[in-house]
Design a protein around this motif. Structure first.
Motif, short mmCIF file in Angstrom:
data_model
loop_
_atom_site.label_atom_id
_atom_site.label_comp_id
_atom_site.label_asym_id
_atom_site.label_seq_id
_atom_site.Cartn_x
_atom_site.Cartn_y
_atom_site.Cartn_z
N THR B 275 0.84 -1.19 0.00
CA THR B 275 0.00 0.00 0.00
C THR B 275 0.88 1.25 0.00
N VAL B 276 1.95 1.21 0.78
CA VAL B 276 2.91 2.33 0.76
C VAL B 276 3.42 2.53 -0.65
N LEU B 277 3.81 1.45 -1.28
CA LEU B 277 4.37 1.51 -2.62
C LEU B 277 3.38 2.14 -3.61
N THR B 278 2.15 1.66 -3.57
CA THR B 278 1.13 2.20 -4.47
C THR B 278 0.93 3.70 -4.25
N LEU B 279 0.77 4.08 -2.99
CA LEU B 279 0.51 5.50 -2.71
C LEU B 279 1.73 6.35 -3.05
N ALA B 280 2.92 5.79 -2.85
CA ALA B 280 4.13 6.52 -3.20
C ALA B 280 4.20 6.73 -4.71
N GLU B 281 3.89 5.69 -5.44
CA GLU B 281 3.91 5.78 -6.90
C GLU B 281 2.91 6.84 -7.38
N GLN B 282 1.75 6.83 -6.77
CA GLN B 282 0.72 7.80 -7.16
C GLN B 282 1.19 9.23 -6.91
N ARG B 283 2.04 9.38 -5.87
CA ARG B 283 2.49 10.72 -5.52
C ARG B 283 3.81 11.09 -6.20
N GLY B 284 4.33 10.21 -6.98
CA GLY B 284 5.59 10.48 -7.65
C GLY B 284 6.79 10.44 -6.71
N ILE B 285 6.62 9.81 -5.57
CA ILE B 285 7.76 9.63 -4.67
C ILE B 285 8.58 8.47 -5.21
N ARG B 286 9.87 8.68 -5.44
CA ARG B 286 10.67 7.64 -6.05
C ARG B 286 11.09 6.58 -5.03
N VAL B 287 10.90 5.34 -5.42
CA VAL B 287 11.30 4.22 -4.57
C VAL B 287 12.37 3.45 -5.32
N PRO B 288 13.55 3.19 -4.78
CA PRO B 288 13.95 3.45 -3.41
C PRO B 288 14.67 4.78 -3.18
N GLU B 289 14.82 5.63 -4.24
CA GLU B 289 15.63 6.83 -4.08
C GLU B 289 15.14 7.74 -2.95
N ASP B 290 13.86 8.10 -2.99
CA ASP B 290 13.33 9.00 -1.96
C ASP B 290 12.83 8.24 -0.74
N LEU B 291 12.44 7.02 -0.99
CA LEU B 291 11.82 6.25 0.09
C LEU B 291 12.15 4.78 -0.09
N ARG B 292 12.71 4.20 0.95
CA ARG B 292 12.92 2.76 0.96
C ARG B 292 11.78 2.10 1.73
N ILE B 293 11.39 0.94 1.26
CA ILE B 293 10.26 0.25 1.88
C ILE B 293 10.62 -1.21 2.11
N THR B 294 10.33 -1.71 3.28
CA THR B 294 10.47 -3.16 3.50
C THR B 294 9.14 -3.72 4.00
N GLY B 295 8.91 -4.94 3.62
CA GLY B 295 7.68 -5.60 4.03
C GLY B 295 7.98 -6.77 4.95
N PHE B 296 7.01 -7.64 5.09
CA PHE B 296 7.19 -8.85 5.89
C PHE B 296 6.14 -9.85 5.42
N ASP B 297 6.55 -11.02 5.06
CA ASP B 297 5.69 -12.16 4.69
C ASP B 297 6.15 -12.82 3.40
N GLY B 298 6.46 -11.98 2.40
CA GLY B 298 6.87 -12.57 1.14
C GLY B 298 5.72 -13.10 0.31
N ILE B 299 4.60 -12.39 0.33
CA ILE B 299 3.45 -12.85 -0.46
C ILE B 299 3.73 -12.68 -1.95
N ALA B 300 3.05 -13.47 -2.75
CA ALA B 300 3.28 -13.50 -4.19
C ALA B 300 3.09 -12.12 -4.81
N GLU B 301 2.05 -11.44 -4.37
CA GLU B 301 1.73 -10.13 -4.95
C GLU B 301 2.92 -9.16 -4.89
N GLY B 302 3.74 -9.29 -3.89
CA GLY B 302 4.88 -8.39 -3.75
C GLY B 302 6.04 -8.75 -4.66
N GLN B 303 6.07 -10.00 -5.10
CA GLN B 303 7.19 -10.46 -5.92
C GLN B 303 6.87 -10.46 -7.40
N TYR B 304 5.59 -10.66 -7.72
CA TYR B 304 5.20 -10.72 -9.12
C TYR B 304 4.79 -9.34 -9.59
#
Lengths: 349, 349
Positions: B275-304
DNA sequence: AGGCAAAACTTAATCGATTAAGCTAATTAT
DNA sequence: ATAATTAGCTTAATCGATTAAGTTTTGCCT
């Protein structure tokens, strides 16, 4: 020493010096005994570790188990990881739960490693997305209700959408941009397995046979309406609606030279469309500038991302709700047709 | 006219002029009767519409139903749409199916609208991710096996991961880049509901109480190790692991002025991170340059997807498999600790 | 041919509840 | 005061199978 047999209603009756009928009534029909006695029974039951009437015995005697079985099309493993099936199940679960029923999950025929057996414990069955020639009904107890979802069984109540109309709708939208090289990616539309480009040798399933086939009809109608020669529109087939199986086929499509590569991909499911999107992003193919993509289903994953997927939403949760309500007799058993809705996302605005 | 009662084994016995025992044996113990007779019985059974022994009666008599119940933490509706829970369930289902068992789904206590009742038909129970003070066991029949997953019940076999170690591992990785303004987004770590920034008034749950709390410990350890003052690290809490509930909180975080906005977000789940990633993309915040994000679980949706989520994978499917194998007695009932694995995606390389 | 073991069935008890019908005692109606 | 009703409980049949123990039949061996 002590005996580890589970405590029964009879044991409890003996300890409390009342009849078994009274104990049973204490649990099931409070009006049949004095509140004082009922209170005492429930209290002692708790104290002695009697957790209420045994469900096995009760279901045998009453003939009802308060369990509804959903027979899925694929293996449980697949179904639980498929967003559409999961949404459907959650709709079913919601209604069942609200009426004190529980949900038993059965893999599709040919996916179960053992004969059904324990399945017929259910009071009713919801069969989901079976193949047209499916024999699910054949070994179901005749007396119990069956609702078919996303496929047809003669004389059986069903819940579905108009897949052809829905896919026509989205294809029509996509074709407004007069694509140079439209192509279609479909799911299991060939007689025998084919993972890749469909050639004349691959015989297609009959027109009305499956959902995939119905959706292909919709795409074709829209194309024909635009005077596109559908024989010139590349048709690709995929055998399973997962990222792993989709990927190689889609990679093959996208890795063609840009002048041969499609500029519109009509995908039969959001899963396929999302895989296209991911692979396109990895290759630096701009969406929608270089490639327009449409999906089908309207799963959450396609909407909670940027760019949002352009797709046609079917109310899978609603399907589940309706099917469950039918099975529970809350609404009449009938042929229910649910609405679909065009979702204009960013992949084909 | 004709009677609509379902055909029983007894009826069939009468029609074929054999004893009920023989019919039963024809279905269950082929070695107990001559092949010829068995053949005849099965054939006539099919012809007369007898679909095999009734599961209710059989389960009462034998004491086993070949049904395993999974008690989920949340409502079924939520669980079925949660990738981690679904993966877990698919692991359970896979093993159950391979051994001829079926899966009964039960909502968590406090989510069921009716008392369990029919639940105790199951031969065994797998309780998943319950709250630490959960009373699930209390109204479970004492004789049946219970396996706890992702939480602890005294004296009960369990399957889990080392959440603290896993979150320490990923936080440690993320902190190698010496972020200026790290922040943490967690799930349900406060005593009373809090959707937003956690302030001193919001008392945290005790250290070892839930998975979320354990993961927070891991983040904190890694921060302390880097000599970061954890009281200066903004902590946000979210009440439900869904896009809808996460979004507003995350929007609030991202909509801060760039100089106050975090440059690293340690998220307690992939759902949050995505969700962070989606909202960041919508706002033009660059990932990982402006914002690094880590998750937890390793669900398929995050890898595909592109960019791929940096996260720590827990083998949810494996958890399900192990739990199911324990319940079925294929492996000894014990305390099983599964491994986790760092997935270096693109959101925090 | 006689004896014995194995094969092929049957008999009948049992699993743990539910519920219609019956019985007493207490309450209400006449 | 007596009949009629009701409340509160019990008796016993039943749901549809499984299975240990018993019986008859068949086949085999000497």
């Amino acid at each position: 020493m002590t005996d580890y047999r589970q405590m029964t209603l009879k044991d409890l009756a003996q300890k409390l010096c009342v009849s078994t009928a009274t104990i049973s009534n204490a649990f099931n029909r409070p009006d049949q005994l004095s509140p004082a006695l009922r209170e005492r029974i429930l209290k002692e039951a708790r104290r002695l570790g009697y957790h209420g009437p045994d469900a096995k015995a009760r279901s045998l005697r009453t003939g009802r188990s308060r369990i509804i079985a959903v027979i899925l099309a694929e293996s449980l493993t697949y179904s639980l990881n498929d967003a559409v099936a999961s949404e459907f199940l959650s709709g079913v679960a919601e209604v069942l739960d609200a009426h004190g029923h529980t949900l038993l999950l059965l893999p599709g025929r040919g996916h179960a490693s053992q004969p059904p057996g324990s399945a017929n414990i259910a009071d009713g069955f919801i069969a989901y997305g079976q193949m047209p020639n499916s024999k699910v009904i054949d070994d179901l107890p005749a007396q119990r209700t069956l609702v078919a979802v996303d496929f047809d069984i003669e004389g059986c109540p069903t819940v579905h959408i108009d897949d052809t109309a829905a896919s026509y709708k989205i294809a029509q939208h996509a074709l407004r941009y007069l694509p140079k090289r439209p192509a279609i990616i479909n799911l299991r539309i060939t007689q025998k397995a084919c993972n890749g480009r469909v050639t004349p040798e691959h015989t297609l399933l009959p027109n009305t046979s499956t959902i995939s086939r119905a959706r292909l009809e919709g795409f074709h109608s829209a194309l024909i309406e635009q005077a596109v020669d559908i024989d010139q529109v590349p048709l690709w087939n995929i055998e399973e609606n997962t990222f792993e199986v989709c990927s190689p086929v889609i990679a093959e499509i996208l890795d063609q030279p840009p002048e041969q590569r499609p500029d519109l991909l009509l995908c039969m499911s959001d899963r396929i469309a999302l895989t296209v999107l991911t692979l396109a992003e990895q290759r630096g193919i701009r969406v929608p500038e270089d490639l327009r993509i449409t999906g089908f289903d309207g799963i959450a994953e396609g909407q909670y991302r940027a760019p949002r997927l352009t797709t046609v939403r079917q109310d899978s949760v609603g399907k589940g709700r309706v099917a469950a309500q039918m099975i529970l007799g809350r609404i009449p058993l009938a042929q229910q047709l649910l609405e679909t809705e065009l979702l204009l996302g960013d992949t084909c605005p």
